[in-house]
Design a protein around this motif. Structure first.
Motif, PDB file in Angstrom:
ATOM      1  N   UNK A 164       0.804  -1.230  -0.020  1.00 28.18           N
ATOM      2  CA  UNK A 164      -0.072   0.135  -0.124  1.00 28.18           C
ATOM      3  C   UNK A 164       0.868   1.505   0.009  1.00 28.18           C
ATOM      4  N   UNK A 165       1.991   1.279   0.728  1.00 29.34           N
ATOM      5  CA  UNK A 165       2.963   2.433   0.871  1.00 29.34           C
ATOM      6  C   UNK A 165       3.538   2.611  -0.543  1.00 29.34           C
ATOM      7  N   UNK A 166       3.864   1.612  -1.074  1.00 31.86           N
ATOM      8  CA  UNK A 166       4.577   1.572  -2.404  1.00 31.86           C
ATOM      9  C   UNK A 166       3.691   2.139  -3.474  1.00 31.86           C
ATOM     10  N   UNK A 167       2.558   1.745  -3.413  1.00 29.29           N
ATOM     11  CA  UNK A 167       1.729   2.083  -4.596  1.00 29.29           C
ATOM     12  C   UNK A 167       1.206   3.549  -4.452  1.00 29.29           C
ATOM     13  N   UNK A 168       1.345   4.159  -2.943  1.00 31.42           N
ATOM     14  CA  UNK A 168       0.960   5.304  -2.860  1.00 31.42           C
ATOM     15  C   UNK A 168       2.077   6.218  -3.199  1.00 31.42           C
ATOM     16  N   UNK A 171       2.166   6.745  -6.953  1.00 26.69           N
ATOM     17  CA  UNK A 171       1.213   7.668  -7.568  1.00 26.69           C
ATOM     18  C   UNK A 171       1.796   9.242  -7.402  1.00 26.69           C
ATOM     19  N   UNK A 172       2.754   9.279  -6.532  1.00 23.04           N
ATOM     20  CA  UNK A 172       3.369  10.465  -6.481  1.00 23.04           C
ATOM     21  C   UNK A 172       4.679  10.740  -6.995  1.00 23.04           C
ATOM     22  N   UNK A 173       5.066  10.015  -7.818  1.00 22.76           N
ATOM     23  CA  UNK A 173       6.283   9.812  -8.674  1.00 22.76           C
ATOM     24  C   UNK A 173       7.432   9.447  -7.944  1.00 22.76           C
ATOM     25  N   UNK A 174       7.455   9.072  -6.776  1.00 23.36           N
ATOM     26  CA  UNK A 174       8.564   8.673  -5.864  1.00 23.36           C
ATOM     27  C   UNK A 174       8.948   7.051  -6.025  1.00 23.36           C
ATOM     28  N   UNK A 175      10.074   6.977  -6.894  1.00 23.79           N
ATOM     29  CA  UNK A 175      10.551   5.634  -7.232  1.00 23.79           C
ATOM     30  C   UNK A 175      11.943   5.579  -6.786  1.00 23.79           C
ATOM     31  N   UNK A 183      12.727   7.758  -1.374  1.00 27.15           N
ATOM     32  CA  UNK A 183      12.245   6.517  -1.356  1.00 27.15           C
ATOM     33  C   UNK A 183      12.514   5.888   0.233  1.00 27.15           C
ATOM     34  N   UNK A 184      13.758   6.130   0.688  1.00 30.48           N
ATOM     35  CA  UNK A 184      14.111   5.864   1.924  1.00 30.48           C
ATOM     36  C   UNK A 184      13.076   6.579   3.167  1.00 30.48           C
ATOM     37  N   UNK A 185      12.823   7.676   2.833  1.00 30.51           N
ATOM     38  CA  UNK A 185      12.185   8.731   3.681  1.00 30.51           C
ATOM     39  C   UNK A 185      10.842   8.434   3.711  1.00 30.51           C
ATOM     40  N   UNK A 186       9.995   8.212   2.481  1.00 29.75           N
ATOM     41  CA  UNK A 186       8.639   8.275   2.351  1.00 29.75           C
ATOM     42  C   UNK A 186       8.162   6.590   2.394  1.00 29.75           C
TER      43      UNK A 186
END
Length: 246
Positions: A164-168, A171-175, A183-186
Motif C-alpha cells: 500500500x505504501x509503495x503504490x501510494x 502515484x506521487x512519482x517517488x520511485x 524513497x528511504x524517507x517516504x
C-alpha cells in the motif's frame, strides 16, 4: 437451524481450502520445515548427504507447486538456477578474495534458502486457526502458541502495508531509481511506524479472540494426519538417519 447451517458452511469452506494445500496438517508442515532447515544448515557433506541435500533443496519448490503457488515457485527456482550457474561458470574463473566471497555467498544462500522457502510455505498455507488447533492437539503451552500465532499474521500484514505504501508513493512519482533518498524517507519510515502499530493491534486481536483465556477454546478447523502426511513423515526419517550418521 440457521446457526447450524452457518457452521456447516464454514466447515465445508475450510475443507475445500485444505484440499488445495499439501500437506493439510500444520504439524507435518512444521516438521518438514524443521527437517529441511536443520539438515541443510548443519548437515555434513559426503556419502549419503550428497543425495539428501539435492532432494531437500527440491522439496520446497515441489510443495509450492502442489499448493498452486506458481509465482513463488518460479521465483525460487530461478534463484536456484542463477546460483548453480554462478557456481559452475563464474566461480572457477575467480581466484583469491573474489573466489572466497562468491563461494561463501553461494554456499550460504544454497544452505539457508530452502529453510526460508519452507518457512514461507508454512506461513502462507496455514491459517492462524489451523495452527492454534494443531498446537492445542500437541498440548503446547499458550505462552508459546500466542506469540507464534501473532507472528503468523504479522508478516502477511506487513507485506500488505508495504504494498500500500509503495503504490501510494508511485502515484506521487517517488520511485527507487528517480529519488532514492525520498524513497528511504517516504517508504521505510512509514513502514517502521506501521510495524510498531501492527504488532500492538495483532496482540490485542489475539487476546480478543480468547487465546489467553484459561478455558479450553473450541475450533471448527478439522485437522488430522492423512495418508499423505504419514508418507511425508516416512520420507523425512531417512534424512534424519543420514544426518546423524554422517
Amino acid at each position: 437451524k440457521g446457526r447450524d447451517r452457518l457452521m456447516d458452511a464454514a466447515v465445508k469452506m475450510l475443507e475445500f481450502e485444505n484440499k488445495a494445500v499439501i500437506p493439510t496438517d500444520p504439524r507435518t508442515k512444521l516438521f518438514l520445515t524443521v527437517t529441511v532447515s536443520t539438515i541443510m544448515i548443519t548437515g555434513g557433506t559426503g556419502g549419503f548427504m550428497n543425495f539428501i541435500r539435492p532432494c531437500l533443496m527440491a522439496c520446497p519448490i515441489i510443495f509450492l507447486l502442489l499448493s498452486r503457488k506458481w509465482t513463488a515457485a518460479a521465483r525460487f527456482a530461478v534463484t536456484y538456477a542463477i546460483l548453480f550457474v554462478l557456481e559452475l561458470t563464474v566461480l572457477p574463473l575467480l581466484t583469491g578474495t573474489w573466489n572466497f566471497i562468491l563461494g561463501a555467498a553461494i554456499g550460504i544462500y544454497t544452505h539457508m534458502l530452502p529453510g526460508f522457502i519452507m518457512g514461507y510455505y508454512l506461513v502462507s498455507t496455514t491459517t492462524v486457526s489451523e495452527f492454534v488447533a494443531a498446537m492445542e492437539h500437541m498440548h503446547i503451552p499458550q505462552t508459546i502458541v500466542i506469540p507464534i500465532s501473532v507472528v503468523f499474521r504479522f508478516f502477511p500484514t506487513v507485506k500488505e502495508e508495504y504494498v500500500a505504501i509503495r503504490d501510494a508513493m508511485k502515484m506521487r512519482g517517488i520511485t527507487t531509481l528517480r529519488n532514492p533518498m525520498k524513497m528511504l524517507e517516504y517508504r521505510v519510515v512509514p513502514l517502521m511506524i506501521s510495524i510498531a502499530k501492527i504488532g500492538e493491534e495483532l496482540s490485542a486481536a489475539a487476546l480478543t479472540r480468547g487465546l489467553g483465556a484459561p478455558q479450553k477454546r473450541t475450533n471448527i478447523c478439522k485437522i488430522g494426519f492423512a495418508p499423505l502426511d504419514i508418507f511425508f513423515f516416512l520420507l523425512a526419517i531417512p534424512c534424519w538417519v543420514g544426518f546423524f550418521i554422517c
